[in-house]
Design a protein around this motif. Structure first.
Motif, PDB file in Angstrom:
ATOM      1  N   VAL A 293       0.805  -1.242   0.163  1.00  0.00           N
ATOM      2  CA  VAL A 293      -0.092  -0.286   0.195  1.00  0.00           C
ATOM      3  C   VAL A 293       0.979   1.258  -0.002  1.00  0.00           C
ATOM      4  O   VAL A 293       0.712   2.327  -0.675  1.00  0.00           O
ATOM      5  CB  VAL A 293      -1.093   0.068   1.211  1.00  0.00           C
ATOM      6  N   GLU A 294       1.910   1.253   0.831  1.00  0.00           N
ATOM      7  CA  GLU A 294       2.936   2.411   0.749  1.00  0.00           C
ATOM      8  C   GLU A 294       3.526   2.556  -0.466  1.00  0.00           C
ATOM      9  O   GLU A 294       3.571   3.712  -0.951  1.00  0.00           O
ATOM     10  CB  GLU A 294       3.884   2.395   1.911  1.00  0.00           C
ATOM     11  N   GLU A 295       3.990   1.517  -1.024  1.00  0.00           N
ATOM     12  CA  GLU A 295       4.395   1.616  -2.325  1.00  0.00           C
ATOM     13  C   GLU A 295       3.709   2.123  -3.463  1.00  0.00           C
ATOM     14  O   GLU A 295       3.912   3.144  -4.271  1.00  0.00           O
ATOM     15  CB  GLU A 295       5.268   0.436  -2.820  1.00  0.00           C
ATOM     16  N   LEU A 296       2.384   1.769  -3.582  1.00  0.00           N
ATOM     17  CA  LEU A 296       1.315   2.141  -4.446  1.00  0.00           C
ATOM     18  C   LEU A 296       1.014   3.563  -4.364  1.00  0.00           C
ATOM     19  O   LEU A 296       0.638   4.042  -5.186  1.00  0.00           O
ATOM     20  CB  LEU A 296       0.124   1.338  -4.334  1.00  0.00           C
ATOM     21  N   LEU A 297       1.079   3.953  -2.736  1.00  0.00           N
ATOM     22  CA  LEU A 297       0.864   5.357  -2.950  1.00  0.00           C
ATOM     23  C   LEU A 297       2.035   6.283  -3.419  1.00  0.00           C
ATOM     24  O   LEU A 297       1.646   7.471  -3.901  1.00  0.00           O
ATOM     25  CB  LEU A 297       0.543   5.523  -1.000  1.00  0.00           C
TER      26      LEU A 297
ATOM     27  N   ALA B  85      -3.093   9.435  -5.660  1.00  0.00           N
ATOM     28  CA  ALA B  85      -4.351  10.173  -6.271  1.00  0.00           C
ATOM     29  C   ALA B  85      -4.280  11.632  -5.853  1.00  0.00           C
ATOM     30  O   ALA B  85      -4.842  12.408  -6.579  1.00  0.00           O
ATOM     31  CB  ALA B  85      -5.649   9.334  -5.491  1.00  0.00           C
ATOM     32  N   PHE B  86      -3.656  12.126  -4.795  1.00  0.00           N
ATOM     33  CA  PHE B  86      -3.546  13.454  -4.675  1.00  0.00           C
ATOM     34  C   PHE B  86      -2.237  13.943  -5.353  1.00  0.00           C
ATOM     35  O   PHE B  86      -1.011  14.131  -4.805  1.00  0.00           O
ATOM     36  CB  PHE B  86      -3.448  13.880  -2.902  1.00  0.00           C
TER      37      PHE B  86
ATOM     38  N   PHE C 173       0.406  11.813   1.201  1.00  0.00           N
ATOM     39  CA  PHE C 173      -0.505  12.379   2.539  1.00  0.00           C
ATOM     40  C   PHE C 173      -0.002  13.835   2.860  1.00  0.00           C
ATOM     41  O   PHE C 173      -0.614  14.417   4.005  1.00  0.00           O
ATOM     42  CB  PHE C 173      -0.789  11.386   3.581  1.00  0.00           C
ATOM     43  N   GLY C 174       1.074  14.276   2.045  1.00  0.00           N
ATOM     44  CA  GLY C 174       1.516  15.467   2.449  1.00  0.00           C
ATOM     45  C   GLY C 174       2.495  15.416   3.516  1.00  0.00           C
ATOM     46  O   GLY C 174       3.031  14.248   3.960  1.00  0.00           O
ATOM     47  N   HIS C 175       2.751  16.687   4.320  1.00  0.00           N
ATOM     48  CA  HIS C 175       3.866  16.830   5.362  1.00  0.00           C
ATOM     49  C   HIS C 175       3.368  17.922   6.058  1.00  0.00           C
ATOM     50  O   HIS C 175       2.928  19.077   5.650  1.00  0.00           O
ATOM     51  CB  HIS C 175       5.110  16.862   4.732  1.00  0.00           C
ATOM     52  N   GLY C 176       3.787  18.058   7.285  1.00  0.00           N
ATOM     53  CA  GLY C 176       3.852  19.290   8.353  1.00  0.00           C
ATOM     54  C   GLY C 176       2.455  19.213   8.765  1.00  0.00           C
ATOM     55  O   GLY C 176       1.856  18.457   9.014  1.00  0.00           O
TER      56      GLY C 176
END
Length: 411
Positions: free
Chosen positions: A282-286, A291-292, A349-352
């Motif tokens: 899942v992490e690798e597919l993200l 999608a974002f 999922f972004g950062h910060g």
């Protein structure tokens, strides 16, 4: 100096770009971390493309999210959502800065806490299995219409406390309000109708939660407004964000993940043969195809230097998460899908402070969805040519409208 091969601004438009933006992102990364870009709406923005530059921009406290920071040039093209909806639906977490952002985010974090999500996973599995049970014995089937577009919303309803009667009446078409069209676009009337429909639905959700108070996320948001902790616009915007951002990106991520697996049958077979790989997969597919694709706007309040480029005050700055996640300076063989990759510090999922508060939920949904589909649909493969996949034209996101597949049989 900018790459002479790249136009200025770089147009982020067209079907070839949406189907595969990665060759363009590679050229942009090689030319430098910051580029002026042009979106289909006519908005000109500054795009950050490298991993280190992206991580720095996502934690740069000079960059604010409040739309009031945008200058007149940005506002003339970007403020497409008309009033009064813009003021009532666009003051959610993605468009807030501290300290208001801190207060509002605190209201939602408990609902998406990893321990709570883990307790709900058996229910998520029931929902996924029910959808697969309803698929044809051998296909063909559209895994967007019959799974990816349905599963995330049913999960979301359980997590936030949306009553089943209201959940059944939610129109997925309303989610397209995050794909705005300009005032002269032929689809403008349809866009405004979606806005009105969604706004009416949110008002109905609020009325229901007032009539039936409950200790769930929607109930707490309604109570927070009644207690004066939120304005009406903040409450409605947060419900809007939950209903749209809490569903459509997961729908698209299930879709892009499945496409990546179908394009790499060796990796799909690896996952089917060893389901223990699922969390890392899942992490690798993200990372591989998020999608974002792009973040939402950020703004400097004064002319500022961004990695050697002067960005005028109020111009929009956007980070390409997809470009950062394929940066060879951070990831070895970044264009290779490797379900055993580790470590994998992707930025999907972004950062910060604006790291997605629903990340634990999205991860759980993806594990359940991909684990169920790959286990129960042996021989899964595309039912159309890869080049015929209908990629959505949304500016910030990646996904396809449909995903027609066939399989040997439904287990």
């Amino acid at each position: 100096m900018p790459d002479p091969v790249l136009p200025d601004p770089v147009p982020l438009t067209g079907c070839p770009y949406k189907a595969d933006p990665y060759p363009l992102y590679e050229r942009m990364r090689e030319a430098g971390p910051v580029h002026r870009v042009l979106f289909p709406s006519g908005v000109r923005a500054w795009l950050v493309t490298g991993y280190d530059a992206a991580q720095a921009a996502l934690t740069d406290d000079r960059l604010g999210k409040d739309h009031d920071r945008g200058n007149d040039r940005w506002r003339a093209r970007a403020s497409i959502m008309p009033e009064p909806q813009h003021s009532r639906l666009q003051v959610h977490l993605l468009h807030q800065d501290p300290p208001r952002h801190t207060h509002m985010r605190r209201l939602v974090t408990d609902a998406f806490a990893p321990r709570r999500i883990e307790r709900l996973r058996p229910r998520f599995q029931e929902l996924a299995d029910a959808l697969v049970d309803a698929l044809p014995e051998r296909g063909p089937a559209d895994l967007v219409a019959h799974f990816a577009a349905v599963f995330p919303f049913r999960v979301l309803a359980e997590v936030i406390g949306l009553p089943s009667a209201l959940a059944d009446r939610f129109d997925r078409d309303w989610g397209k309000v995050v794909q705005p069209v300009g005032p002269t676009d032929p689809g403008r009337a349809r866009y405004e109708a979606r806005l009105h429909g969604l706004q009416s639905y949110i008002a109905e959700v609020v009325r229901d939660k007032r009539a039936h108070p409950a200790d769930d996320l929607l109930g707490r948001l309604v109570a927070a407004r009644d207690a004066g902790e939120l304005s009406r616009a903040e409450r409605d915007s947060m419900i809007f964000q939950l209903l749209v951002a809490g569903q459509e990106p997961v729908t698209n991520q299930i879709t892009t993940a499945l496409i990546a697996l179908l394009r790499h049958p060796d990796q799909l077979a690896r996952l089917v043969g060893d389901p223990s790989l699922l969390p890392g997969a899942v992490e690798e597919l993200l990372r591989y195809d998020s999608a974002f694709e792009l973040t939402t706007w950020r703004f400097f309040d004064r002319d500022s230097d961004l990695h050697g480029t002067t960005v005028p005050a109020g111009d929009s700055v956007i980070v390409s998460l997809c470009a950062a996640n394929r940066d060879p300076r951070r990831f070895k063989d970044p264009d290779t899908l490797d379900l055993g990759r580790g470590p994998n510090p992707h930025l999907a999922f972004g950062h910060g402070i604006h790291f997605c508060p629903g990340a634990a939920l999205a991860r759980a949904e993806l594990r359940v969805a991909l684990g169920t589909l790959t286990a129960r649909l042996p021989g899964l493969r595309l039912a159309i040519a890869d080049e015929d996949l209908p990629w959505i034209t949304a500016v910030l996101g990646r996904g396809t409208h449909h995903l027609p597949v066939v399989y040997d049989r439904r287990r």
